[in-house]
Every structure is written in C-alpha cells, then in structure tokens.
Design a protein around this motif. Structure first.
Motif, PDB file in Angstrom:
ATOM      1  N   VAL A  69      73.020  72.556  56.773  1.00 20.46           N
ATOM      2  CA  VAL A  69      74.211  72.782  57.907  1.00 20.46           C
ATOM      3  C   VAL A  69      74.396  73.955  58.206  1.00 20.46           C
ATOM      4  CG1 VAL A  69      76.410  71.687  58.306  1.00 20.46           C
ATOM      5  CG2 VAL A  69      74.937  70.192  56.827  1.00 20.46           C
ATOM      6  N   ILE A  70      74.430  74.103  59.590  1.00 18.06           N
ATOM      7  CA  ILE A  70      74.883  75.664  60.148  1.00 18.06           C
ATOM      8  C   ILE A  70      75.641  75.283  61.304  1.00 18.06           C
ATOM      9  CG2 ILE A  70      74.266  77.981  60.977  1.00 18.06           C
ATOM     10  CD1 ILE A  70      71.553  77.755  59.443  1.00 18.06           C
ATOM     11  N   PRO A  71      76.950  75.348  61.420  1.00 23.24           N
ATOM     12  CA  PRO A  71      77.798  74.706  62.416  1.00 23.24           C
ATOM     13  C   PRO A  71      77.738  75.878  63.674  1.00 23.24           C
ATOM     14  CG  PRO A  71      79.131  75.347  60.586  1.00 23.24           C
ATOM     15  CD  PRO A  71      77.903  75.457  60.138  1.00 23.24           C
ATOM     16  N   ASN A  72      77.735  75.289  64.789  1.00 21.37           N
ATOM     17  CA  ASN A  72      77.740  76.126  65.958  1.00 21.37           C
ATOM     18  C   ASN A  72      79.369  76.472  66.014  1.00 21.37           C
ATOM     19  OD1 ASN A  72      75.222  76.381  67.237  1.00 21.37           O
ATOM     20  ND2 ASN A  72      75.483  74.662  68.389  1.00 21.37           N
ATOM     21  N   GLY A  73      79.531  77.200  67.072  1.00 24.57           N
ATOM     22  CA  GLY A  73      80.991  77.654  67.474  1.00 24.57           C
ATOM     23  C   GLY A  73      81.445  78.738  67.032  1.00 24.57           C
ATOM     24  N   VAL A  74      82.854  78.994  67.282  1.00 25.39           N
ATOM     25  CA  VAL A  74      83.482  80.219  66.939  1.00 25.39           C
ATOM     26  C   VAL A  74      84.742  79.496  65.973  1.00 25.39           C
ATOM     27  CG1 VAL A  74      84.974  81.842  67.833  1.00 25.39           C
ATOM     28  CG2 VAL A  74      82.973  81.206  69.018  1.00 25.39           C
ATOM     29  N   ASP A  75      85.209  80.502  65.220  1.00 21.06           N
ATOM     30  CA  ASP A  75      86.110  80.072  64.112  1.00 21.06           C
ATOM     31  C   ASP A  75      87.559  80.134  64.930  1.00 21.06           C
ATOM     32  OD1 ASP A  75      88.416  80.166  62.363  1.00 21.06           O
ATOM     33  OD2 ASP A  75      87.928  81.781  61.149  1.00 21.06           O
ATOM     34  N   GLY A  76      88.060  79.029  65.198  1.00 21.74           N
ATOM     35  CA  GLY A  76      89.235  78.603  66.124  1.00 21.74           C
ATOM     36  C   GLY A  76      90.505  79.408  65.728  1.00 21.74           C
ATOM     37  N   GLY A  77      90.822  79.690  64.272  1.00 24.64           N
ATOM     38  CA  GLY A  77      91.796  80.295  63.682  1.00 24.64           C
ATOM     39  C   GLY A  77      91.549  81.857  64.127  1.00 24.64           C
ATOM     40  N   HIS A  78      90.506  82.333  64.283  1.00 25.97           N
ATOM     41  CA  HIS A  78      90.150  83.830  64.569  1.00 25.97           C
ATOM     42  C   HIS A  78      90.119  84.144  65.810  1.00 25.97           C
ATOM     43  CE1 HIS A  78      87.798  87.597  64.720  1.00 25.97           C
ATOM     44  NE2 HIS A  78      88.331  87.686  63.422  1.00 25.97           N
ATOM     45  N   HIS A  79      89.870  83.162  66.667  1.00 34.26           N
ATOM     46  CA  HIS A  79      89.712  83.494  68.373  1.00 34.26           C
ATOM     47  C   HIS A  79      90.549  81.957  68.919  1.00 34.26           C
ATOM     48  CE1 HIS A  79      86.935  86.504  67.956  1.00 34.26           C
ATOM     49  NE2 HIS A  79      86.117  85.862  67.373  1.00 34.26           N
ATOM     50  N   PRO A  80      91.853  82.096  68.767  1.00 32.77           N
ATOM     51  CA  PRO A  80      92.603  80.835  69.187  1.00 32.77           C
ATOM     52  C   PRO A  80      92.339  80.633  70.682  1.00 32.77           C
ATOM     53  CG  PRO A  80      94.184  82.528  68.708  1.00 32.77           C
ATOM     54  CD  PRO A  80      92.608  83.081  68.255  1.00 32.77           C
ATOM     55  N   TRP A  81      92.373  79.543  71.358  1.00 27.69           N
ATOM     56  CA  TRP A  81      92.328  79.272  72.886  1.00 27.69           C
ATOM     57  C   TRP A  81      93.803  79.424  73.269  1.00 27.69           C
ATOM     58  CZ3 TRP A  81      94.191  74.685  75.742  1.00 27.69           C
ATOM     59  CH2 TRP A  81      93.764  74.759  77.019  1.00 27.69           C
ATOM     60  N   LYS A  82      93.996  79.807  74.505  1.00 25.44           N
ATOM     61  CA  LYS A  82      95.067  80.231  74.865  1.00 25.44           C
ATOM     62  C   LYS A  82      95.476  79.672  76.178  1.00 25.44           C
ATOM     63  CE  LYS A  82      95.305  84.770  72.680  1.00 25.44           C
ATOM     64  NZ  LYS A  82      94.531  86.022  72.509  1.00 25.44           N
ATOM     65  N   GLY A  83      94.708  78.556  76.554  1.00 30.00           N
ATOM     66  CA  GLY A  83      94.785  77.683  77.627  1.00 30.00           C
ATOM     67  C   GLY A  83      93.908  78.318  78.760  1.00 30.00           C
ATOM     68  N   PRO A  84      94.140  77.524  79.871  1.00 29.42           N
ATOM     69  CA  PRO A  84      93.286  77.888  81.083  1.00 29.42           C
ATOM     70  C   PRO A  84      93.587  79.107  81.673  1.00 29.42           C
ATOM     71  CG  PRO A  84      94.558  75.939  81.315  1.00 29.42           C
ATOM     72  CD  PRO A  84      94.908  76.397  80.082  1.00 29.42           C
ATOM     73  N   ARG A  85      92.641  79.952  82.132  1.00 26.88           N
ATOM     74  CA  ARG A  85      92.846  81.378  82.741  1.00 26.88           C
ATOM     75  C   ARG A  85      92.607  81.161  84.406  1.00 26.88           C
ATOM     76  NH1 ARG A  85      88.852  84.675  79.003  1.00 26.88           N
ATOM     77  NH2 ARG A  85      88.708  85.408  81.146  1.00 26.88           N
ATOM     78  N   PRO A  86      93.617  81.212  85.081  1.00 22.96           N
ATOM     79  CA  PRO A  86      93.397  81.105  86.546  1.00 22.96           C
ATOM     80  C   PRO A  86      92.262  81.923  87.036  1.00 22.96           C
ATOM     81  CG  PRO A  86      95.784  81.300  85.930  1.00 22.96           C
ATOM     82  CD  PRO A  86      94.977  81.647  84.759  1.00 22.96           C
ATOM     83  N   GLU A  87      92.179  83.201  86.584  1.00 19.71           N
ATOM     84  CA  GLU A  87      91.241  84.224  87.006  1.00 19.71           C
ATOM     85  C   GLU A  87      89.767  83.616  86.991  1.00 19.71           C
ATOM     86  OE1 GLU A  87      91.837  85.544  83.016  1.00 19.71           O
ATOM     87  OE2 GLU A  87      92.855  84.713  84.409  1.00 19.71           O
TER      88      GLU A  87
END
Length: 93
Positions: A69-87
């Motif tokens: 098992v090798i999960p994809n993705g990024v550690d959400g705790g290390h790179h938290p999502w900050k919501g939509p970016r209008p730009e």
C-alpha cells in the motif's frame, strides 16, 4: 502494459510492478477482468492506494506477500486546503 510486462518477465525481463488505482480493480465481470486478474497474480509486486483496495486484490488471489500500500496524495495536515482561489482559471489579459 501489464500483460506485456508479465510476458517480458517470463522471457527473462525485469520484475513487474503494477500500480492499481480505483476502477483498475477487476470485478470478475468479463474477459478483460479475467485477464487483468491473471496479470495481477503473476506480477512481482502490486501497489494499491488503500488498505481496502489491498484487501480486494488479496480476495482475487493476489499473493499477500506481493501486495503493498502506497497512498497517493498530499498530507492534508501539512498542506491544508484554504478554499477556492478566484484567480485560478482566469484567462490572462
């Protein structure tokens, strides 16, 4: 690609590692699924993205010693999502 890799390995080629993601898990519904299952069982290593996917592959007869098992993705705790970016998505000019 997995089929060619397994055949090449049988002819003395390099080890075969297959990464399985989501819909790649055979459901035993047709010839294509039977071929994929056979390739997975013959691979030297099979990489699953989750423990659940690993369990599904083991149930298909892939040897547990070859499942990883090798999960994809990024550690959400290390790179938290900050919501939509209008730009994002704007066209220049």
């Amino acid at each position: 690609n997995a089929a060619l890799g397994v055949v090449a390995h049988g002819l003395g080629g390099p080890p075969v590692v297959i990464k399985v993601a989501g819909l790649d898990v055979p459901r035993r519904t047709g010839l294509g699924d039977h071929v994929r299952t056979a390739m997975l069982r013959r691979a030297d290593a099979v990489v699953a993205l989750t423990g659940t996917m690993r369990a599904e592959l083991a149930a298909l007869g892939v040897p547990a010693s070859r499942l990883h098992v090798i999960p994809n993705g990024v550690d959400g705790g290390h790179h938290p999502w900050k919501g939509p970016r209008p730009e994002v998505g704007r066209q220049p000019g």
